[in-house]
Motif scaffolding. Structure first.
Motif, PDB file in Angstrom:
ATOM      1  N   LEU A 213      -4.240  -9.394   0.555  1.00 48.66           N
ATOM      2  CA  LEU A 213      -2.878  -9.050   0.146  1.00 48.66           C
ATOM      3  C   LEU A 213      -1.864 -10.012   0.757  1.00 48.66           C
ATOM      4  O   LEU A 213      -0.864 -10.357   0.132  1.00 48.66           O
TER       5      LEU A 213
ATOM      6  N   LEU B 166      -0.682  -3.834  -5.830  1.00 52.98           N
ATOM      7  CA  LEU B 166      -1.748  -3.346  -4.954  1.00 52.98           C
ATOM      8  C   LEU B 166      -1.185  -2.659  -3.714  1.00 52.98           C
ATOM      9  O   LEU B 166      -1.762  -1.689  -3.218  1.00 52.98           O
TER      10      LEU B 166
ATOM     11  N   SER C 111       1.485  -0.865  -3.660  1.00 50.11           N
ATOM     12  CA  SER C 111       1.803   0.530  -4.004  1.00 50.11           C
ATOM     13  C   SER C 111       0.547   1.352  -4.187  1.00 50.11           C
ATOM     14  O   SER C 111       0.549   2.548  -3.896  1.00 50.11           O
ATOM     15  N   VAL C 112      -0.537   0.705  -4.656  1.00 50.48           N
ATOM     16  CA  VAL C 112      -1.792   1.452  -4.762  1.00 50.48           C
ATOM     17  C   VAL C 112      -2.246   1.910  -3.374  1.00 50.48           C
ATOM     18  O   VAL C 112      -2.664   3.048  -3.180  1.00 50.48           O
ATOM     19  N   VAL C 113      -2.119   1.010  -2.389  1.00 55.53           N
ATOM     20  CA  VAL C 113      -2.523   1.366  -1.025  1.00 55.53           C
ATOM     21  C   VAL C 113      -1.649   2.511  -0.502  1.00 55.53           C
ATOM     22  O   VAL C 113      -2.163   3.471   0.093  1.00 55.53           O
ATOM     23  N   ASP C 114      -0.334   2.442  -0.769  1.00 52.76           N
ATOM     24  CA  ASP C 114       0.559   3.526  -0.344  1.00 52.76           C
ATOM     25  C   ASP C 114       0.164   4.849  -0.989  1.00 52.76           C
ATOM     26  O   ASP C 114       0.150   5.892  -0.344  1.00 52.76           O
ATOM     27  N   LEU C 115      -0.149   4.755  -2.276  1.00 49.14           N
ATOM     28  CA  LEU C 115      -0.545   5.963  -3.004  1.00 49.14           C
ATOM     29  C   LEU C 115      -1.812   6.549  -2.413  1.00 49.14           C
ATOM     30  O   LEU C 115      -1.933   7.753  -2.203  1.00 49.14           O
ATOM     31  N   MET C 116      -2.764   5.659  -2.091  1.00 46.34           N
ATOM     32  CA  MET C 116      -4.047   6.105  -1.541  1.00 46.34           C
ATOM     33  C   MET C 116      -3.818   6.826  -0.217  1.00 46.34           C
ATOM     34  O   MET C 116      -4.484   7.814   0.088  1.00 46.34           O
TER      35      MET C 116
ATOM     36  N   ALA D 196      -1.420   8.660   0.436  1.00 48.29           N
ATOM     37  CA  ALA D 196      -0.827   9.980   0.183  1.00 48.29           C
ATOM     38  C   ALA D 196      -1.789  10.924  -0.512  1.00 48.29           C
ATOM     39  O   ALA D 196      -1.422  12.057  -0.777  1.00 48.29           O
ATOM     40  N   PHE D 197      -3.006  10.480  -0.819  1.00 53.84           N
ATOM     41  CA  PHE D 197      -3.994  11.394  -1.404  1.00 53.84           C
ATOM     42  C   PHE D 197      -4.226  12.542  -0.427  1.00 53.84           C
ATOM     43  O   PHE D 197      -4.416  12.309   0.759  1.00 53.84           O
TER      44      PHE D 197
END
Lengths: 353, 325
Positions: free
Chosen positions: B112, B124, B126-131, B133-134
């Protein structure tokens, strides 16, 4: 005789862009690796998605290494190996995300039917057929708790951020550390704390308010840290302009700084909600997890979506697991839309100055 | 003739409204201190009697026997509370998680920071941030239903080909719901936090040093090895420790994936074990008032452990961030 001026068209060169030949080579290597992997899977005992991914990664790493070794020697070969590893890392990060989202969306709708959002579980067990029972009580319970947690944690979080950015008091370094440390508190400890301090030995029972208090503890650090980032980005010109006009610090913060940071602060609140929406462990100690509808926030067991999933999971029968996936599906929809909302409203970098 | 106005009094004393404002903000600022203080105070207070009677053996003992009859009297066997086995389990699963998740996260962070094109990187990240928050119960459910089969397959391979290493031995071939698989799930859970800390540290690498390395003819890997890794090393270690802290405190996912058995299980492929948090959840439902106190004491130990790991990690990360600017 004067020489004629000629128009020469000079195409700008872009030496950093790969040439057509290089692109062709890398496509060739990629195809070769796919074929190799398929061949190995065809002719040996390996099979399945996992084997395919692992073999493909191994083949890609080694063929690229050998190719660049033959072309540019060991320095280039090492570089290509490192690139391969970096790509492997991000691929291994993405794969679980895709798998998780895929599973949630594939299995999440199985237990949903017309009445899923309009009935509760008071008449039905988690193992009963999928056309009875619902999640209404859990959704409302979650809504109540998240709202209370929001009302409590947003002011505290923003005040903490203001202390760190506006007052810059003597305790700033300490507070910044403690907020960081607080964000690492295991969620179960927050639940145990509320249980030990307010429920056990007090005669009070489980309630939505207790659950919300536990969630508040988990939400404060997220709100505080995001707000701090946002407030830091407000140019100090604005503050100085406010002060130069004769405003007190309080007026400056309330009339200039906070309005300038408004969208960022809303983002902070949204990210905080996304952080706690799916928390399960603290609710196990504080809310009791009712199966019937309860909208009294200060008295009585109350359900919530994570607790619903938890109960279904503990039940373990196929129908209950389908219900668990449905609950998770709902949670994921909420988390995803909160994230998208946070992006739309404005990332901290886009704050107007 | 106009009278001369009185000289303006210059003062840096804040106005009354400002004093109130500062008071409120300071109060808000110190909430986190108050909350952390209250947490340790109350957990210690509720668990104190158990901690005192058990003494140091509370964290070293491998026995957790609660013998209370249903009418509340002491049972025939004396109760003894020791969280040693679960403490061991906490550390074992967290270390497995770190060993698997750490390298992946660091490599992803390198990608990254130094490889990804800007738009890919934004997406990517934001994908990591989203992950991150799972919900953890989602990881538990997914780990149990999807990852378990793959995990068992890998565990069998490890056992067959590396079985001569003590930790990969199993007395009975039960690979289902083992600490290894719990560690695998925890690894996936800590990857986002380690990745985002490491990426932020790598992104702070001084640009002049990066460009100097390129100007000297370094390849990208040579630049990373010579500039980025020495610069970010301790920050990445701090990020990994943050991940370790998260893995130690994880409750629901471990409870779901792991077969909770009260024993110190160092045969990581065998399906039995637990960690402190999952033990607390398991016992909480039917605990007597005495056992509740022991569970509070266990919570206190968990709180201190994760707080210590987190504070150390934050300290290391903060120190790295300041350097080289």
């Amino acid at each position: 005789m004067t020489p004629q001026l000629q128009e020469i068209e000079v195409k700008p060169k872009q030496p950093w862009k790969p040439t057509q030949k290089e692109i062709n080579t890398s496509i060739g290597i990629f195809v070769l690796n796919v074929l190799l992997t398929l061949a190995v899977i065809q002719f040996t005992g390996f099979s399945g998605k996992l084997a395919f991914v692992v073999l493909f990664i191994l083949f890609s790493l080694s063929t690229n290494f050998l190719f660049s070794l033959s072309k540019g020697g060991s320095v280039v070969a090492k570089n290509s190996l490192a690139t391969g590893f970096a790509f492997t890392g991000i691929a291994l990060l993405i794969m679980p995300v895709i798998s998780i989202l895929g599973t949630v969306f594939a299995k999440g709708t199985e237990a949903m039917y017309i009445g899923f959002f309009t009935s509760d579980m008071s008449q039905d067990s988690f193992a009963s057929d999928l056309d009875v029972g619902g999640i209404k009580h859990a959704v409302l319970g979650s809504l109540i708790m998240v709202t209370i947690a929001l009302l409590l944690s947003v002011p505290i979080g923003i005040l903490t951020a203001l202390y760190l950015t506006e007052l810059k008091g003597r305790g700033s370094t300490l507070i910044r550390f403690l907020v960081q440390a607080m964000s690492g508190i295991p969620s179960i400890v927050a639940g145990l704390f509320i249980y030990s301090a307010l429920i056990t030995g007090s005669g009070r029972g489980f309630s939505a308010f207790m659950g919300a208090l536990a969630l508040t503890i988990l939400m404060i650090p997220t709100v505080a840290r995001t707000s701090e980032e946002v407030l830091k980005l407000i140019p100090s010109d604005l503050r100085e302009a406010g002060l130069a006009l004769g405003a007190t610090q309080w007026r400056t913060v309330a009339m200039v700084v906070i309005p300038a940071a408004k969208s960022g602060l809303i983002t902070a609140a949204i990210l905080g909600v996304a952080r706690i929406a799916g928390e399960t462990a603290p609710l196990l100690f504080t809310t009791g997890g009712a199966d019937a509808l309860n909208i009294n926030p200060v008295d009585g067991n109350i359900g919530s979506v994570p607790f619903y999933v938890w109960k279904a999971l503990i039940d373990g029968s196929p129908n209950a697991i389908a219900r668990a996936w449905a609950g998770i599906f709902l949670l994921m929809i909420i988390v995803l839309s909160l994230f998208i909302a946070a992006r739309k409203i404005g990332s901290p970098k886009k704050v107007r100055s | 003739m106009r009278p001369i106005p009185e000289a303006r009094v210059l003062t840096n004393k804040p106005r009354f409204s400002d004093r109130i404002f500062r008071g409120i903000v300071t109060l808000g600022g110190f909430t986190s201190l108050v909350i952390l203080g209250l947490i340790s105070l109350f957990l210690l207070y509720r668990g104190f009697s158990v901690l005192r009677s058990e003494g140091f053996s509370f964290i070293t003992d491998y026995e957790w026997v609660s013998s209370i009859n249903s009418d509340g009297t002491e049972g025939e066997v004396a109760s003894t509370y020791g969280v040693g086995a679960m403490l061991a389990g906490t550390i074992v699963t967290a270390i497995i998680a770190l060993l698997i998740g750490g390298p992946v996260a660091v490599l992803a962070a390198l990608y990254l920071a130094f490889y990804a094109p800007i738009r890919t990187r934004k997406f990517l990240v934001s994908v990591v941030d989203l992950m991150a928050a799972f919900p953890s119960i989602l990881f538990g459910l997914w780990g149990l239903n999807v990852l378990m089969d793959q995990g068992i397959y890998v565990a069998e391979l490890l056992n067959r080909y590396l079985g001569w290493i003590p930790i990969f031995q199993v007395p009975v071939p039960v690979f289902l719901r083992s600490p290894f698989i719990a560690g695998l799930v925890l690894a996936i859970m800590i990857i986002p936090i380690v990745t985002s800390v490491a990426r932020e540290i790598f992104a702070q690498t001084p640009l002049d040093r990066i460009q100097a390395a390129y100007a000297l003819g370094a390849t990208r890997w040579a630049m990373i090895k010579a500039v980025a890794i020495p610069y970010g090393y301790s920050g990445v270690v701090g990020g990994a420790m943050l991940g370790l802290g998260r893995a130690m405190g994880e409750t629901v996912a471990v409870f779901t994936v792991l077969n909770i058995v009260y024993r110190a299980n160092f045969d990581i492929l065998l399906g039995a074990g637990g960690n402190l948090a999952s033990h607390i959840i398991l016992k909480f439902g039917e605990a007597s008032s005495e056992e509740i106190k022991a569970l509070m004491a266990a919570g206190f130990v968990l709180f201190l452990l994760t707080l210590a790991v987190n504070l150390l990690a934050d300290f290391i990360v903060a120190r790295t961030g300041k350097r080289g600017k």
